[in-house]
Design an enzyme around this catalytic site. Sequence first.
Site, mmCIF file in Angstrom:
data_model
loop_
_atom_site.group_PDB
_atom_site.id
_atom_site.type_symbol
_atom_site.label_atom_id
_atom_site.label_comp_id
_atom_site.label_asym_id
_atom_site.label_seq_id
_atom_site.Cartn_x
_atom_site.Cartn_y
_atom_site.Cartn_z
ATOM 1 N N GLY A 122 0.846 -1.199 0.000
ATOM 2 C CA GLY A 122 0.000 0.000 0.000
ATOM 3 C C GLY A 122 0.875 1.241 0.000
ATOM 4 O O GLY A 122 0.669 2.179 0.765
ATOM 5 N N TYR A 180 -7.095 3.284 13.293
ATOM 6 C CA TYR A 180 -7.651 4.575 13.690
ATOM 7 C C TYR A 180 -8.639 4.371 14.827
ATOM 8 O O TYR A 180 -9.295 3.327 14.895
ATOM 9 C CB TYR A 180 -8.328 5.265 12.505
ATOM 10 C CG TYR A 180 -8.855 6.638 12.856
ATOM 11 C CD1 TYR A 180 -7.982 7.660 13.217
ATOM 12 C CD2 TYR A 180 -10.221 6.895 12.866
ATOM 13 C CE1 TYR A 180 -8.462 8.911 13.578
ATOM 14 C CE2 TYR A 180 -10.707 8.149 13.222
ATOM 15 C CZ TYR A 180 -9.817 9.156 13.574
ATOM 16 O OH TYR A 180 -10.298 10.386 13.946
ATOM 17 N N TYR A 182 -17.526 4.958 12.950
ATOM 18 C CA TYR A 182 -16.156 4.481 12.738
ATOM 19 C C TYR A 182 -15.788 3.357 13.712
ATOM 20 O O TYR A 182 -15.952 2.176 13.393
ATOM 21 C CB TYR A 182 -15.108 5.630 12.763
ATOM 22 C CG TYR A 182 -13.832 5.132 12.131
ATOM 23 C CD1 TYR A 182 -13.560 5.335 10.780
ATOM 24 C CD2 TYR A 182 -12.930 4.350 12.869
ATOM 25 C CE1 TYR A 182 -12.444 4.790 10.194
ATOM 26 C CE2 TYR A 182 -11.816 3.795 12.286
ATOM 27 C CZ TYR A 182 -11.570 4.018 10.947
ATOM 28 O OH TYR A 182 -10.465 3.456 10.369
#
Length: 395
Positions: free
Chosen positions: A47, A224, A234
Amino acid sequence: MIIEPRTRGFICLTSHPTGCQQNVIDQIEHIKSKRAINGAKKVLVIGASTGFGLASRITSAFGSDAATIGVFFEKPPSAGRPASPGWYNSAFFEEEAHKAGLYAKSINGDAFSKEIKRQTLDLIKADLGQVDLVIYSLASPVRTHPETGVKYKSVLKPIGSSYKNKTVDFHTGVVSDISIEPAVGDDVDNTIAVMGGEDWKMWMDALQEEGLLANGSKTVAYSYIGPALTEPVYRKGTIGRAKDHLEATAFEIGDSLKAIGGEAYVSVNKALVTQASSAIPVIPLYISLLYKVMKEKGIHEGCIEQIQRLFQDRLYSDSTPTDDQGRIRIDDWEMRDDVQAQVAELWEKATTETLPSIGDLEGYKKDFFNLFGFMVPGVDYDKDVNEMVEIAGLQ
Ligand code: NAD
Ligand code: NA
């Protein structure tokens, strides 16, 4: 050819090669302005073309003179159409690395597949022998499972009940109420299959089985957490369940790596504008308020500042401090009480009318366009970029 931004919703359909080049050069300059990091010398970044992964590659190469192999999924240029920004980022990264006498090669394809893993393992074997750091920084909406061929799609939904809050369309600045329906059916499992830790473990197992990890190797994946405000969509939503899985996988990988004196970590990073995060509802409004507060306090960071601090002060310092769940926290400044209290206060006040003054919508927009090489200071956008568009610098 002159290239202009063409946006559709959360994506920009065009990208500017010179702007992407300038972004890479600016990130390299940031790393060179800091002292050397006593880090890894042979680094695999999965990535590696944008966001935190690109910053990790640049920090390794220009902070520790590391040889880097980058894996990513990007679109090359075709018939006068610009490539995806990650393509240009990688091509210009390689150019700069080679100029500095550093080994840098890239593999463009589906990191979830057996084929791309095979190619990467073979390249490490042939060129580097072993690696001593593996960064796992994939963000993808889909994953085709390498064993079963099943194609999983991740979703960004709350779990249990619907979530109502406000959000902003950062193109128009309009703040509006949204309601997101909760996950149904296999939504949670599908999201875990895409963004959880299974693929990271597959990479690490394959590398270790073939003896491609040096003694003392480290691996890091990014996670996160964020504030209570965004929790339902989230951290306590479908994506949060995938992050829970990713974080649990760090312990499994860590156990395997003990045999070679290695370590596996998850680092919790700050909320930043990337292609991945601009697609998450509510987050753009949160980020525009967060940027305002952090910039006022002089503690704002972008991807490169975050990763530089992660490598210098956490990963390659005398000790690697972690929280009570074993995670590295480089989101410490975002999560500071004074920062969060101020953001929560502004959140209540945020409307279409107030946001331009209480939030950093301009900063959000600029960062968004910067991702695609637009609005980058020092770039002459009136200049013809014909030759740049079809740069063939990637191997
Ligand atoms: P990004 O979109 O900038 O980068 C994603 C990378 O994954 C790119 O290099 C892309 O080419 C690559 N990729 C996607 N699908 C692929 C595939 N099938 N095969 C090979 N490569 C593929 O995203 P980012 O924001 O840098 O996210 C990286 C990680 O950091 C994610 O785990 C994300 O959850 C985490 N993170 C992001 C934030 C944020 O605010 N942006 C904050 C904390 C943690
Ligand atoms: Na990345």
